[in-house]
Design an enzyme around this catalytic site. Structure first.
Site, PDB file in Angstrom:
ATOM      1  N   HIS A 105       5.278   5.247   2.341  1.00 12.74           N
ATOM      2  CA  HIS A 105       5.707   5.180   3.814  1.00 12.74           C
ATOM      3  C   HIS A 105       7.224   5.055   3.949  1.00 12.74           C
ATOM      4  CE1 HIS A 105       5.906   0.833   2.608  1.00 12.74           C
ATOM      5  NE2 HIS A 105       6.961   0.731   3.600  1.00 12.74           N
TER       6      HIS A 105
HETATM    7  C1  UD1 Z   1       8.650  -1.141   8.427  1.00 13.61           C
HETATM    8  C2  UD1 Z   1       9.715  -1.768   7.719  1.00 13.61           C
HETATM    9  C3  UD1 Z   1       9.670  -1.588   6.111  1.00 13.61           C
HETATM   10  C4  UD1 Z   1       8.396  -1.912   5.690  1.00 13.61           C
HETATM   11  C5  UD1 Z   1       7.262  -1.385   6.601  1.00 13.61           C
HETATM   12  C6  UD1 Z   1       6.023  -2.175   6.074  1.00 13.61           C
HETATM   13  C7  UD1 Z   1      11.883  -1.825   9.205  1.00 13.61           C
HETATM   14  C8  UD1 Z   1      13.451  -1.062   9.152  1.00 13.61           C
HETATM   15  N1  UD1 Z   1      11.210  -1.147   8.132  1.00 13.61           N
HETATM   16  O1  UD1 Z   1       8.713   0.024   8.231  1.00 13.61           O
HETATM   17  O2  UD1 Z   1      10.813  -2.161   5.561  1.00 13.61           O
HETATM   18  O3  UD1 Z   1       8.093  -1.436   4.406  1.00 13.61           O
HETATM   19  O4  UD1 Z   1       7.478  -1.617   7.989  1.00 13.61           O
HETATM   20  O5  UD1 Z   1       4.840  -1.196   6.432  1.00 13.61           O
HETATM   21  O6  UD1 Z   1      11.858  -2.847   9.576  1.00 13.61           O
HETATM   22  N2  UD1 Z   1       3.785   2.898  13.887  1.00 13.61           N
HETATM   23  C9  UD1 Z   1       2.360   2.901  14.478  1.00 13.61           C
HETATM   24  N3  UD1 Z   1       1.823   1.880  14.588  1.00 13.61           N
HETATM   25  C10 UD1 Z   1       2.214   0.713  14.039  1.00 13.61           C
HETATM   26  C11 UD1 Z   1       3.579   0.451  13.366  1.00 13.61           C
HETATM   27  C12 UD1 Z   1       4.164   1.782  13.364  1.00 13.61           C
HETATM   28  O7  UD1 Z   1       2.111   4.098  14.778  1.00 13.61           O
HETATM   29  O8  UD1 Z   1       1.493  -0.255  14.377  1.00 13.61           O
HETATM   30  C13 UD1 Z   1       4.465   4.343  13.571  1.00 13.61           C
HETATM   31  C14 UD1 Z   1       5.332   4.638  14.758  1.00 13.61           C
HETATM   32  O9  UD1 Z   1       5.399   5.808  14.848  1.00 13.61           O
HETATM   33  C15 UD1 Z   1       6.673   4.070  14.183  1.00 13.61           C
HETATM   34  C16 UD1 Z   1       6.641   4.312  13.118  1.00 13.61           C
HETATM   35  O10 UD1 Z   1       5.308   4.014  12.520  1.00 13.61           O
HETATM   36  O11 UD1 Z   1       7.780   4.822  14.754  1.00 13.61           O
HETATM   37  C17 UD1 Z   1       7.618   3.273  12.070  1.00 13.61           C
HETATM   38  O12 UD1 Z   1       7.250   1.966  12.354  1.00 13.61           O
HETATM   39  P1  UD1 Z   1       8.543   0.786  12.156  1.00 13.61           P
HETATM   40  O13 UD1 Z   1       8.002  -0.442  12.347  1.00 13.61           O
HETATM   41  O14 UD1 Z   1       9.824   1.324  12.747  1.00 13.61           O
HETATM   42  O15 UD1 Z   1       8.976   1.093  10.334  1.00 13.61           O
HETATM   43  P2  UD1 Z   1       7.935   1.292   9.238  1.00 13.61           P
HETATM   44  O16 UD1 Z   1       8.061   2.468   8.640  1.00 13.61           O
HETATM   45  O17 UD1 Z   1       6.529   0.816   9.557  1.00 13.61           O
HETATM   46  N1  UDP Z   2      -1.352  -3.375   2.058  1.00 14.75           N
HETATM   47  C1  UDP Z   2      -2.748  -3.401   2.513  1.00 14.75           C
HETATM   48  N2  UDP Z   2      -3.181  -2.058   3.045  1.00 14.75           N
HETATM   49  C2  UDP Z   2      -2.517  -0.919   2.872  1.00 14.75           C
HETATM   50  C3  UDP Z   2      -1.381  -0.829   2.117  1.00 14.75           C
HETATM   51  C4  UDP Z   2      -0.558  -1.969   1.736  1.00 14.75           C
HETATM   52  O1  UDP Z   2      -3.016  -4.465   2.617  1.00 14.75           O
HETATM   53  O2  UDP Z   2      -3.215   0.191   3.198  1.00 14.75           O
HETATM   54  C5  UDP Z   2      -0.661  -4.441   1.706  1.00 14.75           C
HETATM   55  C6  UDP Z   2      -0.311  -4.685   0.256  1.00 14.75           C
HETATM   56  O3  UDP Z   2      -1.144  -5.256  -0.791  1.00 14.75           O
HETATM   57  C7  UDP Z   2       1.022  -5.390   0.219  1.00 14.75           C
HETATM   58  C8  UDP Z   2       1.612  -5.139   1.744  1.00 14.75           C
HETATM   59  O4  UDP Z   2       0.620  -4.713   2.410  1.00 14.75           O
HETATM   60  O5  UDP Z   2       0.404  -6.893   0.274  1.00 14.75           O
HETATM   61  C9  UDP Z   2       2.801  -4.206   1.526  1.00 14.75           C
HETATM   62  O6  UDP Z   2       3.220  -3.755   2.590  1.00 14.75           O
HETATM   63  P1  UDP Z   2       4.065  -2.549   2.804  1.00 14.75           P
HETATM   64  O7  UDP Z   2       3.846  -1.498   1.822  1.00 14.75           O
HETATM   65  O8  UDP Z   2       3.764  -1.877   4.111  1.00 14.75           O
HETATM   66  O9  UDP Z   2       5.416  -3.019   3.006  1.00 14.75           O
HETATM   67  P2  UDP Z   2       6.560  -3.184   2.148  1.00 14.75           P
HETATM   68  O10 UDP Z   2       6.288  -4.172   0.924  1.00 14.75           O
HETATM   69  O11 UDP Z   2       7.147  -1.756   1.218  1.00 14.75           O
HETATM   70  O12 UDP Z   2       7.657  -3.650   2.976  1.00 14.75           O
END
Ligand code: UD1
Ligand code: UDP
Length: 362
Positions: free
Chosen positions: A208
């Site tokens: 992601h």
């Molecule tokens: C964010 C965090 C990242 C973390 C990840 C965990 C920041 C800068 N990044 O990244 O460090 O690893 O969360 O998963 O805070 N979206 C949806 N539904 C949701 C949430 C997001 O559709 O419920 C989509 C939207 O298009 C959005 C994109 O995902 O623009 C990115 O979401 P965002 O929270 O900005 O960043 P992540 O890539 O999720």
């Molecule tokens: N995770 C989950 N479902 C998924 C992918 C990840 O429950 O489909 C959990 C995973 O076990 C871990 C956390 O989400 O506990 C990690 O989150 P993510 O990878 O979104 O964020 P990051 O750790 O990179 O910030």
């Protein structure tokens, strides 16, 4: 009584605040009131509600409904909403976790309002400022009053940046508390049967990071390598909404039936898949740590990691596309032996140690 606000916004945050909430609820209720604040950075049921249900975390006391936006807008809106909330209801402590934009917003607001601030998972550094999370880590750590760390490298990073040693407290890995608490329950998940997978006979993938999924060329390269790999061994990839959106945009369709592209999973289903995988390919921070604890070989699709302990303990390896095709790296990684390293403080008791410290200070 003292109030401690626990701030969550995005998927990995829930697994980090849950053990602290549970520790207070089970053992410290006569002294502390835990307040759960959800910024709404993540909001889809698959990125949000399912985790509250799986963990048994109560609904947030405050939901700010921030949603998706570019970095400045998302962080700024969260700051405005939090400042308004804290003006009405000022907690005695704010605990922020991890490195997402919600973490940064919470840290800045608390620091400006002089609300005592603790950062859980402090000191992680990738030394790569092109990662938005690295900026969030640096700023959050610089303004925190207490920095709870999970590995010796994190302590060293903070000391090198001039953080006073008395603010740095090695407590262990709070995310592993959630894993330890729920791994038995996860064993009952029906997910393997649903997908027709056998334990030890599939590869689990999560991607992601913007650096992997926002560039169509890079994403196509990775996906076709995974599609190739699925001809030899099933590959299951639960999709983050960011990744799902990009895959739709590039119109990627797997050529192999054994390449399962599914919705992001809840914690219990994911933990089951993670613990029984032959190999995990990921760019997630938390997944690098969970696979290390579980002893499952992990290949991290990134040029660097802020979690070097996962590499030095031998469960994790970095993969860079420029060096060799992903299929080759996967083939080698599948031959690595499985073993569970023992890391001090990754033991399921970190939340207790965090609250011991807060009990003493508050
Ligand atoms: C964010 C965090 C990242 C973390 C990840 C965990 C920041 C800068 N990044 O990244 O460090 O690893 O969360 O998963 O805070 N979206 C949806 N539904 C949701 C949430 C997001 O559709 O419920 C989509 C939207 O298009 C959005 C994109 O995902 O623009 C990115 O979401 P965002 O929270 O900005 O960043 P992540 O890539 O999720
Ligand atoms: N995770 C989950 N479902 C998924 C992918 C990840 O429950 O489909 C959990 C995973 O076990 C871990 C956390 O989400 O506990 C990690 O989150 P993510 O990878 O979104 O964020 P990051 O750790 O990179 O910030």
């Amino acid at each position: 009584m003292k109030t401690v606000a626990l701030l969550a916004g995005a998927r990995p945050n829930y697994m980090k605040i849950f053990p602290i909430w549970r520790e207070i609820h089970a053992n410290r209720r006569e002294r502390w009131i835990p307040l759960i604040i959800h910024t709404g950075q993540h909001y889809d049921p698959i990125m949000n509600d399912v985790f509250f249900a799986d963990l048994g975390l109560p609904q947030p006391d405050h939901y700010l409904g921030i949603g998706s936006a570019p970095h400045g807008a998302q962080t700024g809106r969260t700051m405005i909403a939090l400042e308004e909330l804290f003006m009405r209801e000022r907690p005695d402590w704010l605990v922020v976790v991890g490195d997402v934009n919600s973490t940064l917003a919470g840290a800045l607001v608390a620091a400006k309002m002089r609300i005592p601030l603790a950062h859980v998972e402090a000191g992680l550094r990738s030394f790569d400022r092109s990662m938005p999370e690295e900026i969030n880590r640096l700023v959050t750590d610089a303004v925190s009053d207490l920095l709870f760390t999970h590995s010796p490298e994190a302590d060293e990073n903070l000391l090198r940046e001039g953080i006073p040693p008395e603010k740095i407290i090695r407590v262990g890995n709070v995310m592993i508390d959630s894993l330890v608490l729920l791994i038995e329950k996860a064993a009952d998940s029906p997910i393997l049967g649903k997908l027709g997978l056998l334990p030890g006979r599939y590869i689990l993938v999560t991607l992601h990071r913007p650096s992997n999924v926002d560039d169509p060329g890079q994403l196509r390269l990775l996906m076709s390598a995974l599609d190739q790999t699925a001809r030899q061994m099933p590959v299951v990839m639960p999709l983050h909404p960011r990744t799902r959106r990009m895959l739709d945009r590039i119109e990627f369709r797997p050529a192999t039936d054994d390449f399962f592209l599914i919705d992001a999973l809840g914690y219990l289903d994911f933990l089951r898949l993670e613990s029984a995988a032959a190999l995990v390919v990921t760019d997630s921070g938390g997944v690098q740590e969970e696979t290390t604890f579980l002893g499952v070989p992990c290949l991290t699709v990134r040029p660097n990691t802020e979690r070097p302990i996962t590499i030095s303990r031998g469960t994790n390896e970095l993969y860079e596309p420029a060096r060799e095709p992903l299929e080759h790296a996967i083939r080698r990684a599948l031959e690595r032996p499985r073993f569970r390293p023992n890391i001090e403080g990754w033991d399921g008791r970190t939340a207790g140690r965090i609250m011991d410290v807060l009990d003493q200070i508050a």
